[in-house]
Design a protein around this motif. Structure first.
Motif, PDB file in Angstrom:
ATOM      1  N   UNK B 109      -2.299   0.486   3.072  1.00  0.00           N
ATOM      2  CA  UNK B 109      -1.852   1.869   2.862  1.00  0.00           C
ATOM      3  C   UNK B 109      -0.674   1.914   1.894  1.00  0.00           C
ATOM      4  N   UNK B 110       0.309   1.056   2.149  1.00  0.00           N
ATOM      5  CA  UNK B 110       1.512   1.071   1.306  1.00  0.00           C
ATOM      6  C   UNK B 110       1.185   0.725  -0.146  1.00  0.00           C
ATOM      7  N   UNK B 111       0.300  -0.262  -0.297  1.00  0.00           N
ATOM      8  CA  UNK B 111       0.012  -0.690  -1.664  1.00  0.00           C
ATOM      9  C   UNK B 111      -0.852   0.319  -2.424  1.00  0.00           C
ATOM     10  N   UNK B 112      -1.754   0.992  -1.710  1.00  0.00           N
ATOM     11  CA  UNK B 112      -2.544   2.029  -2.401  1.00  0.00           C
ATOM     12  C   UNK B 112      -1.637   3.166  -2.845  1.00  0.00           C
ATOM     13  N   UNK B 113      -0.681   3.493  -2.000  1.00  0.00           N
ATOM     14  CA  UNK B 113       0.296   4.534  -2.336  1.00  0.00           C
ATOM     15  C   UNK B 113       1.100   4.127  -3.576  1.00  0.00           C
ATOM     16  N   UNK B 114       1.528   2.847  -3.571  1.00  0.00           N
ATOM     17  CA  UNK B 114       2.278   2.319  -4.706  1.00  0.00           C
ATOM     18  C   UNK B 114       1.451   2.401  -5.987  1.00  0.00           C
ATOM     19  N   UNK B 115       0.203   1.975  -5.875  1.00  0.00           N
ATOM     20  CA  UNK B 115      -0.685   2.012  -7.042  1.00  0.00           C
ATOM     21  C   UNK B 115      -0.825   3.432  -7.564  1.00  0.00           C
ATOM     22  N   UNK B 116      -0.963   4.358  -6.625  1.00  0.00           N
ATOM     23  CA  UNK B 116      -1.115   5.754  -7.015  1.00  0.00           C
ATOM     24  C   UNK B 116       0.112   6.206  -7.800  1.00  0.00           C
ATOM     25  N   UNK B 117       1.288   5.862  -7.320  1.00  0.00           N
ATOM     26  CA  UNK B 117       2.512   6.268  -8.014  1.00  0.00           C
ATOM     27  C   UNK B 117       2.621   5.614  -9.382  1.00  0.00           C
ATOM     28  N   UNK B 118       2.115   4.366  -9.444  1.00  0.00           N
ATOM     29  CA  UNK B 118       2.212   3.628 -10.705  1.00  0.00           C
ATOM     30  C   UNK B 118       1.398   4.306 -11.811  1.00  0.00           C
ATOM     31  N   UNK B 119       0.318   4.976 -11.412  1.00  0.00           N
ATOM     32  CA  UNK B 119      -0.541   5.588 -12.437  1.00  0.00           C
ATOM     33  C   UNK B 119       0.061   6.890 -12.969  1.00  0.00           C
ATOM     34  N   UNK B 120       1.024   7.451 -12.244  1.00  0.00           N
ATOM     35  CA  UNK B 120       1.624   8.714 -12.689  1.00  0.00           C
ATOM     36  C   UNK B 120       2.566   8.450 -13.855  1.00  0.00           C
ATOM     37  N   UNK B 121       2.454   9.218 -14.932  1.00  0.00           N
ATOM     38  CA  UNK B 121       3.419   9.083 -16.032  1.00  0.00           C
ATOM     39  C   UNK B 121       4.770   9.630 -15.581  1.00  0.00           C
ATOM     40  N   UNK B 122       5.697   8.727 -15.357  1.00  0.00           N
ATOM     41  CA  UNK B 122       6.946   9.085 -14.690  1.00  0.00           C
ATOM     42  C   UNK B 122       7.713  10.154 -15.472  1.00  0.00           C
ATOM     43  N   UNK B 123       7.814   9.952 -16.788  1.00  0.00           N
ATOM     44  CA  UNK B 123       8.666  10.856 -17.578  1.00  0.00           C
ATOM     45  C   UNK B 123       8.200  12.299 -17.443  1.00  0.00           C
ATOM     46  N   UNK B 124       6.902  12.489 -17.581  1.00  0.00           N
ATOM     47  CA  UNK B 124       6.361  13.843 -17.540  1.00  0.00           C
ATOM     48  C   UNK B 124       6.669  14.494 -16.189  1.00  0.00           C
ATOM     49  N   UNK B 125       6.417  13.716 -15.133  1.00  0.00           N
ATOM     50  CA  UNK B 125       6.636  14.270 -13.788  1.00  0.00           C
ATOM     51  C   UNK B 125       8.110  14.583 -13.578  1.00  0.00           C
TER      52      UNK B 125
END
Lengths: 575, 281
Positions: B109-125
């Motif tokens: 669960x934790x790692x899927x969540x991490x992966x999900x966050x990793x795919x988000x373009x941080x700057x835009x968000x």
């Protein structure tokens, strides 16, 4: 034939025997074993009515209470109905009388035969006892120890008593003479009742149909000889067997802790018992039936500490352990032997909860372990294969040995340090400040392993799971570490599950051995049985591969050498 | 084995430079009032004044002392940097090590969540959130941390996975040590060099992000920040003011980021012997 009920003997204030119950039937031999000073001899003397002290209870000899008979009546009975072979044969025989005269004496004295016939009878019993005829006219000091012992037995046999008490019949005899005496006694005992008092356990095994274990004037255990000797229930019996050098058991000799000191109240053995609990200090346990034996122990004999039932370990599709059942008893070493990859370590990890992928149940002190709490780890500890790696490189000796106390939150700072010092003393390491501040890589392999053992022991666990704890050490250091574990076992009753690939090592340190092959337990049993009579071919293979010190050349020439040396052997020629 | 990191670090010149610069900036930021008598918010009638003895870097359009604002900006930058680095490293440690130690479903669960966050373009968000929240220092730290931990968590989890199979961790578990004990007494100290690197890199990114967001004008306007100073300075480019307004600010920002980079790279080099250059070769 002989029944003893609640026999008590006291010299002054000192109770020597406290409520002995025994019975011997016709043709049966009862061996009473125990250390010196536990009241064995007093028991024999008491039955023969030779004790000066205060005696109470009943000694029923064919229905007659010997304790109630007058001295005259007793005198009539002695030598005729029952006789006594005393300890210390040197002092018992009259030094100014020839052997034949001494044997004739009781026959004449009791008026069974006229003197002429009495000599005939004496010759008969002497020859039966195996005293050579040339020795009949000799004085006791002219005889060897074995011959004197035989003469004593001849005297005891002279009037054909139905019951003979033998006090240490084999003490101070050399082994060959001892063997002959035992043979003689076995023959004598065929149609008589014998009470053999001895600390020679082998004699007890050879003679006794039943064995009674005496300690502090009380019976701790009694039962069929085979049961007592192969599966002793009482820790004292086990201690006696372990300290007795013999050709059957393979484990290194171990003693019983403490000295022979009988406490005022409580179980007489508790000061030396490694599994004593509160009740043991309060009252003496009654003797009660257990299986085929009778046992006096509050704990119901040696307790199983750790039990594994149906342990399966699976790593994905790989079954590392298949249905393992193992019991580790208090104060015993269970060795688990097998080649690498046979699932030994996996089993250890499943006990400690390091591996989660296992099924089956683990029982500690008889109750099922559901969650490995801190209390569990206080009772069960582990020593790892590679000592240096099992200590964090950031910890010095003090921190490493303190870690279990820190985790368990036991004691204050000063107490913890004190405990660390004591634990290091116990494993025979220096406990000064300089050593405490050393880091593991400053130490030698043996020292690191002992540090690792010290930190496993600092919580005073009941069971230690030792996973190849000495495989990284050279033989002399290994010997030291093992000696240490054995000593702790003797003094603390440590149960050890010793995992090793070396069956030669297991033989020296274990009470029982489990052989594991490809995750399956193929054989389990007492170490001596497994070593001498392996049942499974894998065990045999392990034994063959085990290190020995035979030279190959000698093996080839061995037969010739032996034959040539035997041809001139007088011993073989004689037999 | 014990490695004396300070000994190795001393031999790394780049790292020493980075540390020295950061130290200097820190001194400036902490002791700002010692160097200038003004308050950064105080306006005067002197607007767009060139550098003088009273105002070392002149004044801006509303008459505020630029040098004083530069020093305050350093405070903001460092506060955001340290705060974000601390918080995101802490999150990364907690999540990474928990996943590694707990394993099984927790790990997944934790790692899927991490992966999900990793795919988000941080700057835009971050820009989107900031535009809505208009964050101050504290909120900025929280926003940046919440989006900045996944990379660290991944790395830390990987390392913790190998560490947890080491015998000294087994031993600690066998003494009854719980997950938190193992985490903070064994794994974190063992990972300390790695955590240092991740801390410094996190700080560098935070300085950059803070300046960027302020430049875009999506942060709290009350916050004095180098990014915002650059933004204002640009509006007066046609005047000479850029020389003492835009350039020093840009320089301060660049030097800070550079110092963090120097330090980060040298630490990384230290902890990974394969990257270590042989200075004597």
């Amino acid at each position: 034939m002989l029944e003893i009920h609640d026999l008590r003997v006291a010299y002054g204030n000192k109770n020597i025997l406290n409520g002995i119950d025994l019975s011997i039937r016709q043709g049966e031999t009862l061996a009473v074993i125990g250390e010196s000073g536990v009241g064995k001899t007093t028991l024999g003397l008491c039955i023969a009515g030779l004790v000066q002290g205060k005696v109470s209870g009943q000694v029923l000899f064919q229905g007659m209470d010997l304790l109630k008979l007058s001295e005259q009546d007793l005198n009539k009975m002695r030598w005729n109905r029952f006789s006594l072979v005393l300890q210390n044969v040197e002092n018992v025989l009259n030094p100014v009388m020839t052997i034949i005269k001494q044997v004739t004496e009781p026959i004449v004295e009791h008026g069974i035969r006229k003197k002429k016939y009495a000599v005939e009878k004496a010759v008969e019993v002497l020859s039966r006892a195996g005293v050579p005829s040339s020795r009949y006219e000799a004085y006791p000091h002219q005889l060897s120890g074995g011959e004197r012992q035989r003469a004593m037995i001849a005297m005891a046999l002279a009037n054909d008593p139905e019951f003979i008490i033998l006090d240490e019949p084999t003490a101070s005899l050399d082994t060959l003479t001892r063997l002959e005496i035992l043979k003689l006694l076995r023959e004598v005992g065929r149609d008589r009742a014998l009470l053999v008092i001895t600390h020679d356990i082998s004699a007890a095994a050879k003679l006794g149909d039943n064995i009674a274990v005496l300690y502090g004037g009380k019976l701790l255990e009694k039962g069929p000889a085979k049961e007592i000797l192969t599966a002793p229930c009482h820790p004292y019996t086990r201690g006696l067997l372990r300290s007795y050098p013999n050709m059957t058991t393979v484990k290194d000799l171990q003693g019983i802790k403490g000295r022979l000191e009988i406490p005022q109240k409580g179980c007489c053995f508790y000061p030396r018992c490694t599994q004593a609990v509160d009740i043991c200090r309060e009252e003496h346990p009654p003797i009660a039936r257990k299986g085929e034996c009778y046992l006096a122990c509050h704990r119901g004999g040696i307790v199983p500490l750790l039990q594994l039932k149906d342990i399966n370990v699976n790593y994905g599709p790989v079954a590392a352990v298949k249905g393992a059942n193992i019991k580790v008893y208090e104060g015993e070493t269970m060795a688990m032997v097998g080649e690498s990859g046979s699932g030994k370590s996996s089993l250890a990890y499943s006990i400690m909860g390091i591996t989660k992928s296992f099924s089956g149940s683990i029982y500690l002190d008889g109750s099922k372990v559901k969650k490995r709490s801190k209390e569990f780890f206080r009772r069960v500890q582990m020593v790892f294969q590679n000592p240096a790696e099992s200590i964090s490189h950031r910890h010095n000796v003090l921190q490493a040995v303190r870690e279990p106390l820190d985790i368990q939150n036991l004691g204050c700072d000063g107490e913890r340090k004190e405990k660390v010092r004591r634990a290091l003393d116990e494993v025979q390491l220096s406990s000064d400040d300089e050593f405490l501040s050393q880091y593991p890589y400053h130490l030698s392999g043996g020292e690191v392993q002992r540090v690792a053992v010290a930190r496993a022991l600092i919580l005073k666990p009941a069971v230690i799971v030792a996973d190849e704890p000495t495989s990284a050490l050279d033989a002399s250091v290994q010997a030291k570490v093992l000696k240490l574990l054995m000593e702790l076992q003797q003094n603390r009753g440590l149960g050890i599950l010793f995992i090793t690939h070396d069956i030669a090592l297991a033989r020296k340190i274990s009470d029982r051995i489990t052989v594991m092959q490809a995750g399956e337990i193929v054989e389990e049993g007492p170490a001596e049985r497994l070593i001498t009579r392996p049942g499974h071919s894998y065990t045999r293979a392990l034994l063959e591969a085990a290190p020995d010190m035979d030279f190959i050349e000698q093996e080839q020439n061995g037969v010739d050498l032996r034959e040539s040396s035997l041809s001139s052997c007088s011993f073989l020629a004689k037999n | 084995m014990h490695i004396n990191y300070w000994q190795i670090f001393k031999q790394n010149r780049v790292g020493i430079y980075g540390l020295a610069i950061l130290f200097a900036i820190l001194i400036f930021a902490l002791c700002g009032p010692v160097f200038s008598p003004y308050f950064p918010q105080n306006t005067t009638t002197l607007t767009l004044d060139p550098p003088s003895l009273q105002h070392w870097l002149g004044t801006n359009d509303v008459g505020q002392d630029i040098f004083t604002r530069l020093l305050s900006g350093a405070r903001t930058s460092l506060a955001v940097a340290v705060g974000t680095a601390l918080l995101s490293t802490l999150l990364a440690v907690l999540i990474g090590i928990t996943a590694a130690l707990a394993g099984g479903i927790t790990d997944r669960i934790l790692m899927r969540f991490t992966d999900a966050l990793l795919t988000i373009p941080v700057i835009v968000v971050v820009i989107m959130i900031a535009a809505y929240v208009r964050p101050g220092v504290l909120n900025l730290i929280i926003i940046l941390s919440c989006l900045g931990w996944p990379v660290g968590a991944r790395v830390i989890r990987a390392q913790a996975m190998t560490l947890k199979e080491r015998y000294h961790i087994y031993a600690a578990r066998v003494f009854g040590g719980g997950m938190l004990y193992i985490m903070f007494r064994h794994i974190v100290p063992d990972l300390l060099p790695l955590l240092c690197v991740s801390f410094i890199q996190g700080a560098r990114r935070a300085v950059f992000m803070e300046a960027g967001l302020a430049f875009l004008g999506v942060t709290n306007p009350d916050m004095i920040s180098w990014g915002m100073m650059l933004r204002h300075a640009l509006e007066y480019c046609y005047l000479d003011a850029y020389k003492w307004w835009l350039l020093p600010t840009g320089f301060a920002l660049s030097v800070t980021i550079l110092a963090f980079s120097f330090l980060g790279y040298s630490l990384e080099e230290m902890t990974d012997p394969r990257l270590r250059r042989r200075e004597d070769a």
